[in-house]
Design a protein around this motif. Structure first.
Motif, PDB file in Angstrom:
ATOM      1  N   VAL A 194       0.847  -1.195   0.000  1.00  0.00           N
ATOM      2  CA  VAL A 194       0.000   0.000   0.000  1.00  0.00           C
ATOM      3  C   VAL A 194       0.880   1.241   0.000  1.00  0.00           C
ATOM      4  CG1 VAL A 194      -1.823   1.275   1.199  1.00  0.00           C
ATOM      5  CG2 VAL A 194      -1.789  -1.221   1.288  1.00  0.00           C
ATOM      6  N   GLY A 195       0.539   2.183  -0.852  1.00  0.00           N
ATOM      7  CA  GLY A 195       1.230   3.462  -0.892  1.00  0.00           C
ATOM      8  C   GLY A 195       0.233   4.605  -1.016  1.00  0.00           C
ATOM      9  N   HIS A 196       0.690   5.804  -0.751  1.00  0.00           N
ATOM     10  CA  HIS A 196      -0.186   6.974  -0.817  1.00  0.00           C
ATOM     11  C   HIS A 196       0.577   8.151  -1.413  1.00  0.00           C
ATOM     12  CE1 HIS A 196      -2.149  10.659   0.777  1.00  0.00           C
ATOM     13  NE2 HIS A 196      -3.251   9.984   0.516  1.00  0.00           N
ATOM     14  N   ASP A 197      -0.088   8.834  -2.349  1.00  0.00           N
ATOM     15  CA  ASP A 197       0.475  10.057  -2.921  1.00  0.00           C
ATOM     16  C   ASP A 197      -0.661  11.045  -3.157  1.00  0.00           C
ATOM     17  OD1 ASP A 197      -0.860   9.062  -5.104  1.00  0.00           O
ATOM     18  OD2 ASP A 197       0.929   8.638  -6.295  1.00  0.00           O
ATOM     19  N   GLU A 198      -0.401  12.063  -3.967  1.00  0.00           N
ATOM     20  CA  GLU A 198      -1.408  13.100  -4.213  1.00  0.00           C
ATOM     21  C   GLU A 198      -2.631  12.567  -4.953  1.00  0.00           C
ATOM     22  OE1 GLU A 198       0.919  14.623  -8.262  1.00  0.00           O
ATOM     23  OE2 GLU A 198       0.781  15.913  -6.481  1.00  0.00           O
ATOM     24  N   ASN A 199      -2.505  11.418  -5.595  1.00  0.00           N
ATOM     25  CA  ASN A 199      -3.625  10.817  -6.329  1.00  0.00           C
ATOM     26  C   ASN A 199      -4.463   9.860  -5.484  1.00  0.00           C
ATOM     27  OD1 ASN A 199      -2.848  12.122  -8.767  1.00  0.00           O
ATOM     28  ND2 ASN A 199      -1.270  10.544  -9.098  1.00  0.00           N
TER      29      ASN A 199
END
Length: 380
Positions: A149-154
């Motif tokens: 799992v990752g998180h960015d501006e999208n």
């Protein structure tokens, strides 16, 4: 005219006051610097395990069904809470609000897992239910090991790496994105935002929910199912419905405890929520007394006296001491065996049995006080 409180209401309020008093005393000792760093670091996990034990007691003690996968719900709450808290860092700068949101998310996801598992599983009984819940806990652990799992501006990027051939580079994160869960490595680099105050609040919420549920009409139906399933069905109680209510409530509270637990550490892995954790919490429930919130069996006589049964706390020490003395005194000479020698010794020397019970208890109490109130070398 003021209406008198019922006995159950008095016990419930005494429970709340006891928890508040314990929180006040511990907070005072902590602010005065009288608690070691090691003990202060254990305050949040202690609150988590209290919530876990009380919630599992709802399934095992009140409902009467054996569940061996309670750590699975804690794992679901921990990882979902970590994802929620880390994803909301920019939108919710306040750590308290992010922690509260993470606990709510963890409870919601664990409740969903409880519904998915409970609908088919709660139609089983006895050992079959225990086996399926045990399998659920292990399946959840393996699923978490395959999760990237990752998180960015999208937003969130999620990959289920069942084959083991993918890596965090396949998440396709934009510049400035962050990996939240790295498969078997777990969640690393978490913000440690869990606090003892939030742990106390979660314990209080758990007690209010569980005690009010047990005292309600729904709770009486659940206990009727525990006492006699056939009789409960004969009077029109929907067995599956009320079992699911207890099971899902227990799962959601375990998920909330998992979210708080996960945000107390910078690194969390799925191995921390294995079968041993489920057994550990089950031991808390059994030794504390099935269906008993106070944590020890007690009996109130007509005279109002309390009879506290603390033998179970020292069962290992007591059994080891008496069996050793029995073997040395009678077992080898008379060939009575362990059980026969134990009975003979305790019948002839009753004081030995009481000494075996209370002496270790007093010694351990004094040792615990010295251990947790004295400063450790790291604090110097």
């Amino acid at each position: 005219m003021i209406k008198k409180l019922k006995k159950t209401a008095k016990i419930d309020f005494a429970t709340y006051l006891g928890v508040c008093a314990a929180f006040a005393v511990i907070t005072l000792l902590k602010n005065q610097g009288m608690l070691s760093r090691s003990f202060s670091g254990q305050l949040v996990p202690i609150c988590c395990y209290i919530v876990m034990a009380v919630s599992l007691n709802l399934t095992v003690g009140v409902l009467g069904e054996l569940s061996l996968g309670h750590a699975g719900f804690m794992s679901v709450g921990a990882f979902s809470g970590i994802i929620a808290a880390m994803s909301l860092q920019n939108s919710l700068p306040s750590e308290a609000l992010r922690l509260a949101a993470a606990i709510v998310v963890g409870a919601a996801f664990a409740a969903g897992a409880g519904i998915i598992v409970g609908v088919p599983v709660l139609r089983l009984r006895g050992d079959y239910l225990a086996i399926v819940t045990l399998a659920f806990g292990e399946i959840i652990k393996e699923l978490m090991n395959c999760l990237l799992v990752g998180h960015d501006e999208n937003g969130l990027h999620i990959i289920f790496n069942a084959s083991g051939l993918k890596s965090v580079g396949d998440l396709g994160l934009a510049e400035g994105g962050r990996v939240l869960i790295k498969g078997a490595q777990g969640a690393t680099g978490n913000a440690r935002i869990a606090t003892f105050a939030m742990g106390f609040a979660l314990v209080m919420i758990t007690l209010v929910v569980v005690l009010n549920l047990v005292r309600s009409r729904t709770g009486r139906a659940i206990m009727a199912i525990r006492d006699n399933r056939i009789a409960a069905e004969s009077v029109g109680i929907n067995v599956t419905k009320y079992k699911l209510i207890a099971f899902v409530t227990s799962a959601s509270l375990a998920g909330a405890a998992g979210a708080l637990f996960g945000l107390n550490y910078s690194n969390v892995t799925a191995v921390q929520f294995d079968f041993n954790t489920s057994i550990l919490v089950l031991v808390y429930v059994v030794l504390g007394g099935l269906g008993n919130i106070w944590g020890f069996p007690y009996k109130m006589g007509k005279g109002g006296g309390f009879t506290f049964l603390i033998v179970y706390l020292l069962l290992g020490l007591f059994a080891g001491m008496t069996i050793m003395v029995s073997e040395l005194a009678l077992g080898r000479k008379t060939r009575l065996g362990v059980v026969g020698a134990y009975k003979a010794v305790t019948k002839k020397f009753k004081w030995l049995g009481w000494l075996g019970i209370f002496a270790p208890f007093v010694i351990m109490s004094f040792y615990s006080c010295l251990l947790y109130t004295s400063p450790s070398p790291r604090d110097a």
